[in-house]
Design an enzyme around this catalytic site. Sequence first.
Site, PDB file in Angstrom:
ATOM      1  N   PHE A   1     -28.993   8.826  -4.332  1.00 19.32           N
ATOM      2  CA  PHE A   1     -29.392   9.873  -5.262  1.00 19.32           C
ATOM      3  C   PHE A   1     -29.642   9.245  -6.621  1.00 19.32           C
ATOM      4  CE2 PHE A   1     -29.433  13.501  -7.957  1.00 19.32           C
ATOM      5  CZ  PHE A   1     -30.085  14.441  -7.174  1.00 19.32           C
ATOM      6  N   VAL A   2     -30.879   9.299  -7.082  1.00 21.05           N
ATOM      7  CA  VAL A   2     -31.249   8.615  -8.329  1.00 21.05           C
ATOM      8  C   VAL A   2     -31.553   9.605  -9.455  1.00 21.05           C
ATOM      9  CG1 VAL A   2     -32.080   6.494  -7.235  1.00 21.05           C
ATOM     10  CG2 VAL A   2     -33.657   8.414  -7.546  1.00 21.05           C
TER      11      VAL A   2
ATOM     12  N   GLY B   1     -39.286  17.419 -12.377  1.00 22.13           N
ATOM     13  CA  GLY B   1     -39.047  15.993 -12.198  1.00 22.13           C
ATOM     14  C   GLY B   1     -40.180  15.053 -12.560  1.00 22.13           C
TER      15      GLY B   1
ATOM     16  N   ASP C   1     -38.095  12.962  -0.753  1.00 25.39           N
ATOM     17  CA  ASP C   1     -36.822  12.751  -0.057  1.00 25.39           C
ATOM     18  C   ASP C   1     -37.017  13.167   1.403  1.00 25.39           C
ATOM     19  OD1 ASP C   1     -34.212  12.515   0.744  1.00 25.39           O
ATOM     20  OD2 ASP C   1     -33.369  13.822  -0.777  1.00 25.39           O
TER      21      ASP C   1
ATOM     22  N   ASP D   1     -33.286  14.399 -12.290  1.00 20.84           N
ATOM     23  CA  ASP D   1     -32.010  14.911 -12.796  1.00 20.84           C
ATOM     24  C   ASP D   1     -30.943  14.976 -11.721  1.00 20.84           C
ATOM     25  OD1 ASP D   1     -33.276  17.094 -11.309  1.00 20.84           O
ATOM     26  OD2 ASP D   1     -31.602  18.303 -12.054  1.00 20.84           O
TER      27      ASP D   1
ATOM     28  N   GLU E   1     -45.860  13.880  -7.823  1.00 21.53           N
ATOM     29  CA  GLU E   1     -44.447  14.117  -7.526  1.00 21.53           C
ATOM     30  C   GLU E   1     -43.572  12.992  -8.081  1.00 21.53           C
ATOM     31  OE1 GLU E   1     -42.159  15.982  -6.816  1.00 21.53           O
ATOM     32  OE2 GLU E   1     -42.459  17.234  -5.047  1.00 21.53           O
ATOM     33  N   ASP E   2     -42.349  13.335  -8.393  1.00 22.94           N
ATOM     34  CA  ASP E   2     -41.400  12.328  -8.825  1.00 22.94           C
ATOM     35  C   ASP E   2     -40.886  11.525  -7.627  1.00 22.94           C
ATOM     36  OD1 ASP E   2     -40.069  14.516  -7.749  1.00 22.94           O
ATOM     37  OD2 ASP E   2     -38.613  14.710  -9.365  1.00 22.94           O
TER      38      ASP E   2
ATOM     39  N   ARG F   1     -32.332  13.302 -17.207  1.00 24.41           N
ATOM     40  CA  ARG F   1     -33.790  13.161 -17.119  1.00 24.41           C
ATOM     41  C   ARG F   1     -34.356  12.226 -18.176  1.00 24.41           C
ATOM     42  NH1 ARG F   1     -35.832  17.173 -13.583  1.00 24.41           N
ATOM     43  NH2 ARG F   1     -34.689  19.135 -13.613  1.00 24.41           N
TER      44      ARG F   1
ATOM     45  N   LYS G   1     -38.128   7.786  -0.890  1.00 25.65           N
ATOM     46  CA  LYS G   1     -36.797   7.419  -0.407  1.00 25.65           C
ATOM     47  C   LYS G   1     -36.842   7.006   1.048  1.00 25.65           C
ATOM     48  CE  LYS G   1     -33.477  10.112  -2.645  1.00 25.65           C
ATOM     49  NZ  LYS G   1     -32.347  11.060  -2.610  1.00 25.65           N
TER      50      LYS G   1
HETATM   51  P1  IMP Z   1     -37.544  16.869  -0.571  1.00 29.83           P
HETATM   52  O1  IMP Z   1     -38.120  18.240  -0.367  1.00 29.83           O
HETATM   53  O2  IMP Z   1     -36.264  16.677   0.193  1.00 29.83           O
HETATM   54  O3  IMP Z   1     -38.537  15.765  -0.291  1.00 29.83           O
HETATM   55  O4  IMP Z   1     -37.090  16.774  -2.069  1.00 29.83           O
HETATM   56  C1  IMP Z   1     -37.994  16.587  -3.073  1.00 29.83           C
HETATM   57  C2  IMP Z   1     -37.477  17.022  -4.430  1.00 29.83           C
HETATM   58  O5  IMP Z   1     -36.065  16.982  -4.544  1.00 29.83           O
HETATM   59  C3  IMP Z   1     -38.001  16.071  -5.465  1.00 29.83           C
HETATM   60  O6  IMP Z   1     -39.233  16.508  -5.980  1.00 29.83           O
HETATM   61  C4  IMP Z   1     -36.893  16.048  -6.502  1.00 29.83           C
HETATM   62  O7  IMP Z   1     -37.107  17.060  -7.454  1.00 29.83           O
HETATM   63  C5  IMP Z   1     -35.647  16.337  -5.719  1.00 29.83           C
HETATM   64  N1  IMP Z   1     -34.938  15.087  -5.362  1.00 29.83           N
HETATM   65  C6  IMP Z   1     -34.933  14.466  -4.174  1.00 29.83           C
HETATM   66  N2  IMP Z   1     -34.193  13.340  -4.202  1.00 29.83           N
HETATM   67  C7  IMP Z   1     -33.743  13.236  -5.460  1.00 29.83           C
HETATM   68  C8  IMP Z   1     -32.930  12.245  -6.148  1.00 29.83           C
HETATM   69  O8  IMP Z   1     -32.479  11.213  -5.596  1.00 29.83           O
HETATM   70  N3  IMP Z   1     -32.686  12.489  -7.453  1.00 29.83           N
HETATM   71  C9  IMP Z   1     -33.150  13.577  -8.119  1.00 29.83           C
HETATM   72  N4  IMP Z   1     -33.918  14.508  -7.530  1.00 29.83           N
HETATM   73  C10 IMP Z   1     -34.210  14.336  -6.213  1.00 29.83           C
HETATM   74 MG    MG Z   2     -39.417  17.495  -7.877  1.00 31.79          MG
END
Ligand code: IMP
Ligand code: MG
Length: 191
Positions: A167-168, A59, A118, A174, A114-115, A180, A146
């Site tokens: 969800f973006v 990402g 969440d 992606d 990081e992208d 992407r 987020k």
């Molecule tokens: P987390 O572990 O829930 O914080 O998720 C983090 C990872 O999930 C990010 O690095 C993204 O790769 C993916 N992710 C989380 N939210 C989104 C979204 O809205 N769109 C696309 N990928 C996401």
């Molecule tokens: Mg990621």
Amino acid sequence: MSFYKFKTIKGEKVLTYRDEIIRILIDEDTLQKKVIELGKKISADYEDKSPVLVSVLRGSFIFVADICREIKIPVTFDFMAVSSYGNSKVSSGIVRITKDLEHSIENKRVLIMEDIIDSGRTLNYLIKNLSARNPESIEVCALLDKNVPRKTENKVKYKGFDIPNKFVVGYGLDYAEKYRNFPFIGYIEKE
Ligand code: IMP
Ligand code: MG
């Protein structure tokens, strides 16, 4: 032949592809301005000792490619891939390293790139995992944060944008590996 097309629907610029409509949350210009601003901050903060940018694949690849050219000090790169979602929009909660760093980070100043944050689970896991390798420091740079309720504290030092709990896709992010390559951050209206 079908190409992505920008259209204006009810005064709003959107991207269309066949029967899909992708709405723009953060446009290209706004992204680039923020990337420049973050690059400046990182350059100033790491002036005396260059960091290793740890890009979390896949990402963050576009974000890292853009921001590194706005960082005006020497940096090195390493890449890590983790998987937590599979092909779903909901985090499975289990983080797995699918590709580890190539180089040691011992005594290095690590900047995790990081992208999006969440649930924060991926980031927590990464910080824990990388801290165990004795770096001099670890900080986090994330393009998107987020707005979701989290139990853990926010560890992002360099943050691009706070975004709503949607969800973006685009600019590296992606859905099931698609989208992407959009130059903006958006979300899919119809699926
Ligand atoms: P987390 O572990 O829930 O914080 O998720 C983090 C990872 O999930 C990010 O690095 C993204 O790769 C993916 N992710 C989380 N939210 C989104 C979204 O809205 N769109 C696309 N990928 C996401
Ligand atoms: Mg990621």
